[in-house]
Design a protein around this motif. Structure first.
Motif, PDB file in Angstrom:
ATOM      1  N   VAL A 497      39.074  43.253  43.594  1.00 42.39           N
ATOM      2  CA  VAL A 497      37.973  43.161  42.630  1.00 42.39           C
ATOM      3  C   VAL A 497      38.548  42.763  41.279  1.00 42.39           C
ATOM      4  CG1 VAL A 497      35.920  44.315  41.734  1.00 42.39           C
ATOM      5  CG2 VAL A 497      36.958  45.108  43.864  1.00 42.39           C
ATOM      6  N   GLY A 498      37.856  41.863  40.563  1.00 43.49           N
ATOM      7  CA  GLY A 498      38.279  41.509  39.214  1.00 43.49           C
ATOM      8  C   GLY A 498      38.284  42.727  38.317  1.00 43.49           C
ATOM      9  N   ASP A 499      39.215  42.772  37.327  1.00 44.77           N
ATOM     10  CA  ASP A 499      39.349  43.966  36.490  1.00 44.77           C
ATOM     11  C   ASP A 499      38.381  43.938  35.310  1.00 44.77           C
ATOM     12  OD1 ASP A 499      40.391  42.299  34.523  1.00 44.77           O
ATOM     13  OD2 ASP A 499      42.464  42.755  35.014  1.00 44.77           O
ATOM     14  N   MET A 500      38.527  44.913  34.398  1.00 45.37           N
ATOM     15  CA  MET A 500      37.587  45.074  33.289  1.00 45.37           C
ATOM     16  C   MET A 500      37.666  43.921  32.294  1.00 45.37           C
ATOM     17  SD  MET A 500      39.524  48.077  31.112  1.00 45.37           S
ATOM     18  CE  MET A 500      38.256  48.164  29.865  1.00 45.37           C
ATOM     19  N   PHE A 501      38.712  43.059  32.398  1.00 39.78           N
ATOM     20  CA  PHE A 501      38.824  41.903  31.511  1.00 39.78           C
ATOM     21  C   PHE A 501      38.305  40.635  32.181  1.00 39.78           C
ATOM     22  CE2 PHE A 501      42.511  44.722  30.705  1.00 39.78           C
ATOM     23  CZ  PHE A 501      42.071  45.226  29.506  1.00 39.78           C
ATOM     24  N   ASP A 502      37.628  40.795  33.315  1.00 36.63           N
ATOM     25  CA  ASP A 502      37.084  39.666  34.072  1.00 36.63           C
ATOM     26  C   ASP A 502      38.172  38.761  34.634  1.00 36.63           C
ATOM     27  OD1 ASP A 502      34.524  40.532  33.668  1.00 36.63           O
ATOM     28  OD2 ASP A 502      34.169  39.276  31.915  1.00 36.63           O
ATOM     29  N   LYS A 503      39.378  39.284  34.798  1.00 38.05           N
ATOM     30  CA  LYS A 503      40.427  38.511  35.450  1.00 38.05           C
ATOM     31  C   LYS A 503      40.302  38.690  36.958  1.00 38.05           C
ATOM     32  CE  LYS A 503      43.895  38.554  31.782  1.00 38.05           C
ATOM     33  NZ  LYS A 503      45.270  38.909  31.411  1.00 38.05           N
ATOM     34  N   THR A 504      40.489  37.610  37.688  1.00 43.28           N
ATOM     35  CA  THR A 504      40.342  37.676  39.139  1.00 43.28           C
ATOM     36  C   THR A 504      41.525  38.392  39.774  1.00 43.28           C
ATOM     37  OG1 THR A 504      41.377  35.501  39.367  1.00 43.28           O
ATOM     38  CG2 THR A 504      38.969  35.563  39.212  1.00 43.28           C
ATOM     39  N   GLN A 505      41.329  38.777  41.020  1.00 40.12           N
ATOM     40  CA  GLN A 505      42.358  39.498  41.752  1.00 40.12           C
ATOM     41  C   GLN A 505      43.547  38.587  42.071  1.00 40.12           C
ATOM     42  OE1 GLN A 505      39.145  39.231  42.806  1.00 40.12           O
ATOM     43  NE2 GLN A 505      39.394  37.418  44.052  1.00 40.12           N
ATOM     44  N   ASP A 506      44.683  39.190  42.370  1.00 38.48           N
ATOM     45  CA  ASP A 506      45.892  38.458  42.746  1.00 38.48           C
ATOM     46  C   ASP A 506      45.933  38.368  44.262  1.00 38.48           C
ATOM     47  OD1 ASP A 506      48.570  37.764  43.444  1.00 38.48           O
ATOM     48  OD2 ASP A 506      49.188  38.289  41.412  1.00 38.48           O
ATOM     49  N   ASN A 507      45.606  37.185  44.819  1.00 39.56           N
ATOM     50  CA  ASN A 507      45.465  37.039  46.264  1.00 39.56           C
ATOM     51  C   ASN A 507      46.787  37.193  47.010  1.00 39.56           C
ATOM     52  OD1 ASN A 507      42.695  36.611  46.205  1.00 39.56           O
ATOM     53  ND2 ASN A 507      42.935  34.442  45.754  1.00 39.56           N
ATOM     54  N   GLU A 508      47.866  36.771  46.399  1.00 36.48           N
ATOM     55  CA  GLU A 508      49.158  36.874  47.077  1.00 36.48           C
ATOM     56  C   GLU A 508      49.513  38.331  47.338  1.00 36.48           C
ATOM     57  OE1 GLU A 508      53.860  35.616  46.370  1.00 36.48           O
ATOM     58  OE2 GLU A 508      52.276  34.846  45.037  1.00 36.48           O
ATOM     59  N   ILE A 509      49.281  39.178  46.362  1.00 42.48           N
ATOM     60  CA  ILE A 509      49.574  40.602  46.535  1.00 42.48           C
ATOM     61  C   ILE A 509      48.614  41.230  47.535  1.00 42.48           C
ATOM     62  CG2 ILE A 509      49.609  42.821  45.327  1.00 42.48           C
ATOM     63  CD1 ILE A 509      50.592  41.326  42.854  1.00 42.48           C
ATOM     64  N   LEU A 510      47.337  40.840  47.467  1.00 41.36           N
ATOM     65  CA  LEU A 510      46.357  41.378  48.414  1.00 41.36           C
ATOM     66  C   LEU A 510      46.723  41.012  49.854  1.00 41.36           C
ATOM     67  CD1 LEU A 510      43.081  40.642  46.419  1.00 41.36           C
ATOM     68  CD2 LEU A 510      44.093  42.886  46.833  1.00 41.36           C
ATOM     69  N   ASP A 511      47.191  39.775  50.050  1.00 36.33           N
ATOM     70  CA  ASP A 511      47.618  39.364  51.388  1.00 36.33           C
ATOM     71  C   ASP A 511      48.764  40.241  51.895  1.00 36.33           C
ATOM     72  OD1 ASP A 511      45.737  37.395  51.403  1.00 36.33           O
ATOM     73  OD2 ASP A 511      47.124  35.760  50.933  1.00 36.33           O
ATOM     74  N   SER A 512      49.691  40.583  51.007  1.00 32.78           N
ATOM     75  CA  SER A 512      50.817  41.439  51.415  1.00 32.78           C
ATOM     76  C   SER A 512      50.316  42.821  51.808  1.00 32.78           C
ATOM     77  CB  SER A 512      51.833  41.556  50.266  1.00 32.78           C
ATOM     78  OG  SER A 512      52.453  40.309  50.018  1.00 32.78           O
ATOM     79  N   ILE A 513      49.383  43.373  51.035  1.00 30.62           N
ATOM     80  CA  ILE A 513      48.842  44.699  51.348  1.00 30.62           C
ATOM     81  C   ILE A 513      48.197  44.691  52.733  1.00 30.62           C
ATOM     82  CG2 ILE A 513      47.082  46.395  50.707  1.00 30.62           C
ATOM     83  CD1 ILE A 513      47.581  45.636  47.786  1.00 30.62           C
TER      84      ILE A 513
END
Length: 758
Positions: A497-513
């Motif tokens: 989910v994008g954070d409180m600054f409206d920055k999008t998520q980091d897909n590379e890290i999410l893929d690792s998780i």
């Protein structure tokens, strides 16, 4: 005033830098923590430009510089010292990456600046570098601490660490003269696509310091004597002779052009640029309401009544027709199911062990953290039967890990013997408090496996983990732990989910998780999407793809009844429209309604009780007519007395100023918090919406900033629906309407209202 023998006067100046090194600062730039280094460089450049100097050859101006950095705690990285020593001490700053307690930092700054100093009294300045956001105010509030600093003669400059700031917070730090002490000062600028220190802000602040230090230190240069008597005019002097000037010479010839010098060496490559997020966009329009949820099951069967007395014998009946065998056991059970409803069929998902790992860091924010908890509850509601005993080989068991910085992880364990029903699980989730610190996601995954799954999972159970985060994490954490859950017979789903600054998520890290299984990564831009009907359906199918419907032979066991508002703190503020449209009789009915709410709710045991409800009541009419019947209290006697004494205004109505009045006088978050920490603050408007709507939009925005939940009770049939929707913050379900005011105490409407606010 005495002066040194040589006539020299000392003018000492103390400057104290107060630097925000919380997680919100760290996440403004990538990689996390890089903006903290930029703030450090800005501070060094600033200090480098502070030179000792002489003013009119008599006043010696000298600088003494100190500083602290802060997050939830404060660290004085440099006591007051010379410029050279201070610049070396700046390198001692370590990014902390937790919550933001700016009020405590201002309090500590004031103590440092006003401590004992020898010699002449110095001029006091503080340069506060932050983004204006706070996660808590345990030291009395940011504005109040800034005001106290100014009372002690400290002049505070408020400097933006980046372009994404809470401007109201920045102005609270700078004070009433924010056009001087705020004035769009910032740490960095974008020049040619590159991030550069904003030296123009430094120069402007130093220039103002020179002006202010002159006005704060007045130096007398000896008393001027009285003017003497005017002398007689002297005789006229002799007139001088005129001398002829010489003739102008001829211009000289131009010289020959010199030879070109050798070419200079090629310059070094410039520093690599990086992107810089633009200012936060305006809040988008609220989406269409979701689909209506499924109808809930019927309530539990009531307890069997006492046996009645035997009646007198009846007359003999006529013989019945031959062939009807009467009702069998199956018919009786079918009748019970249809009429009682307590034996409805249940969904069984088999043996499931599910662990939710939810982000509780500062960048998530309190509102979004609450949405995460609601998502967990909504999802488990869809999965049917929970294991009645943690050791049971069947049914669903659920665990939750909330994480922030290292050492703050908290868990609801899979094998907790107290979690044996949905009501017990919901209560445990609602009691989780937002930590508001840094983001140690990899370590949280290790914690979840080591403490909940490894020794707690059942042999036959399918183990699923659902991780909710924006993907970015503290650089001090070990990224080798991102795949700690993989290869352990665990199915991992990552929700970014994008954070409180409206920055999008980091897909590379999410893929690792998600163990490099992209199909198990779900992306969304807003936390509110977690609780949408569509997404809840998606997660139901992900976690329970092949459910089995089971219809029990016997009535279900009843669940314990939980008193309203017992499991969490709720501060409930009623705002009653006392204008002439209400009428005196209706005003009486509304007061009875508020009294009935007070009688029904489980009120707090004390002013600091972390559970249950407290109430406040404010009546409003025209702008100047706002009356607090009673502030937030748990005392039933105070509530009853306040209701009985509340006057009826019989005037016009103005709801916008009433909201501001309630925030300032009931909540008072900025000047001494009166609400309880982590309590849900709920405004309940009793009005028909026919009111002066001036300043209404600003007042509703103020409610959003204070994270107020709003409910509206419409008191007439002719209402202003547009105003009611604004007061309900565009949530139609938050508007309760009856035919007339006598309906307010009607059982179904009243019970629905109590369930809503709790």
């Amino acid at each position: 005033m005495s002066f040194p023998a040589d006539g020299r006067i000392d003018c000492p100046i103390k400057v104290f830098f107060t630097l925000d090194t919380s997680e919100t600062i760290a996440l403004h730039e990538s990689p996390p923590g890089s903006l903290v280094k930029t703030v450090m460089e800005f501070t060094k450049v600033f200090a480098q430009r502070l030179f000792d100097e002489e003013y009119r050859s008599r006043v010696h101006m000298s600088w003494s510089i100190g500083g602290l950095n802060y997050s939830e705690t404060q660290h004085v990285f440099s006591p007051f010292t010379t410029k050279e020593n201070f610049i070396r001490n700046v390198n001692r700053i370590v990014y902390e990456g937790k919550g933001t307690h700016t009020d405590c930092a201002l309090q500590r700054m004031t103590q440092q600046l006003t401590s004992h100093y020898p010699g002449a009294k110095p001029v006091l300045f503080s340069v506060v570098i932050t983004d204006g956001y706070v996660t808590a105010e345990p030291c009395g509030g940011m504005r109040e601490m800034a005001d106290k600093a100014r009372e002690k003669g400290i002049q505070i400059f408020s400097v933006a660490a980046s372009r994404s700031v809470d401007e109201s917070g920045m102005k609270d730090i700078a004070g009433p003269l924010h056009e001087v002490y705020r004035d769009d000062y910032k740490v960095v600028d974008i020049v040619g696509g590159r991030l550069e220190i904003n030296t123009e802000s430094i120069d402007r602040i130093i220039q103002i310091m020179f002006v202010k230090k002159g006005s704060s230190n007045k130096y007398q240069q000896g008393r001027r004597g009285d003017p003497g008597t005017r002398g007689k005019p002297g005789p006229d002097g002799l007139k001088g002779e005129r001398v002829n000037s010489g003739s102008k010479g001829n211009p000289g010839d131009p010289g020959t052009r010199g030879d070109s010098g050798p070419p200079g060496p090629k310059g070094d490559n410039g520093r690599q640029g990086f992107s810089y997020s633009g200012p936060r966009g305006a809040t988008g329009d609220k989406g269409d309401p979701g689909l209506k949820g499924p109808r809930g099951g019927r309530g539990d069967c009531g307890a069997k009544g006492e046996a009645g007395n035997n009646g007198p014998p009846g007359d003999y009946g006529e013989p019945g027709p031959v062939g009807d065998p009467g009702l069998n056991d199956c018919d009786v059970m079918t009748y019970i199911r249809e009429t009682c409803g307590c034996c409805d069929c249940e969904k069984h998902c088999g043996a499931l062990d599910i662990v939710f790992v939810i982000d509780s860091s500062e960048s998530v924010g309190l509102t979004n953290f609450t949405l995460e908890k609601n998502f967990v509850i909504n999802t488990i509601n869809r999965l049917g039967s929970m294991a009645s005993d943690p050791t049971s080989p069947s049914g669903t068991r659920v665990g939750v890990v909330q994480f922030s910085h290292n050492g703050t992880f908290e868990a609801i364990r899979l094998d907790d013997p107290n979690i044996n029903s949905m009501s017990a699980f919901k209560a445990a989730v609602k009691q989780l408090q937002w930590i508001a610190g840094g983001t140690f996601t990899p370590s949280a995954l290790k914690f979840a496996y080591d403490n909940l799954i490894r020794d707690g999972k059942r042999a036959e159970a399918k183990v699923s983990v659902v991780v909710i985060t924006d993907g970015r994490f503290d650089p001090r954490d070990d990224d080798n732990l991102l795949q700690y859950l993989c290869d352990n017979d665990v199915v991992v789903n990552a929700i970014g989910v994008g954070d409180m600054f409206d920055k999008t998520q980091d897909n590379e890290i999410l893929d690792s998780i998600a163990c490099n299984k992209k199909e198990r990564v779900i992306e969304m831009s807003r936390y509110v999407d977690l609780v949408s009907e569509v997404f809840t359906n998606t997660m139901e199918n992900v976690l329970c793809p092949e459910p089995v419907m089971v219809c029990p032979d016997l009535p279900c066991k009843s669940q314990p009844d939980i008193s309203a508002c017992v499991q969490r703190p709720v501060d409930l503020v009623f705002l009653l429209d006392g204008s002439e449209r209400l009428g005196l009789e209706n005003f009486r009915l509304v007061r009875e309604f508020v009294q009935k709410v007070a009688d029904k709710l489980a009120l707090a045991g004390s002013g600091t009780d972390p559970m249950r409800a407290r109430l406040a009541l404010v009546a409003f009419g025209r702008e100047v007519e706002n009356k607090v019947a009673f502030p937030l209290t748990h005392d039933r006697a105070v509530i009853a007395d306040g209701i009985s004494r509340l006057p009826y205004f019989d005037s016009s109505s103005s709801v916008g100023p009433a909201i501001t009045y309630a925030i300032d006088n009931i909540l008072s978050r900025g000047r001494g918090r009166k609400t309880r920490p982590n309590a849900e603050v709920s405004f309940v408007f009793i009005t028909d919406g026919v009111t002066d709507s001036e300043n209404l939009d600003e007042a509703v925005s103020a409610m959003r900033r204070e994270q107020v939940v709003s409910t509206v009770i419409a008191t007439r049939s002719d209402v202003n629906q547009e105003v009611l929707l604004k007061l309900a913050m565009d949530d139609k379900d938050a508007i309760f309407r009856g035919k007339d005011l006598s309906d307010l105490a009607r059982s179904s409407l009243f019970d629905r209202f109590i369930q809503w606010v709790c």
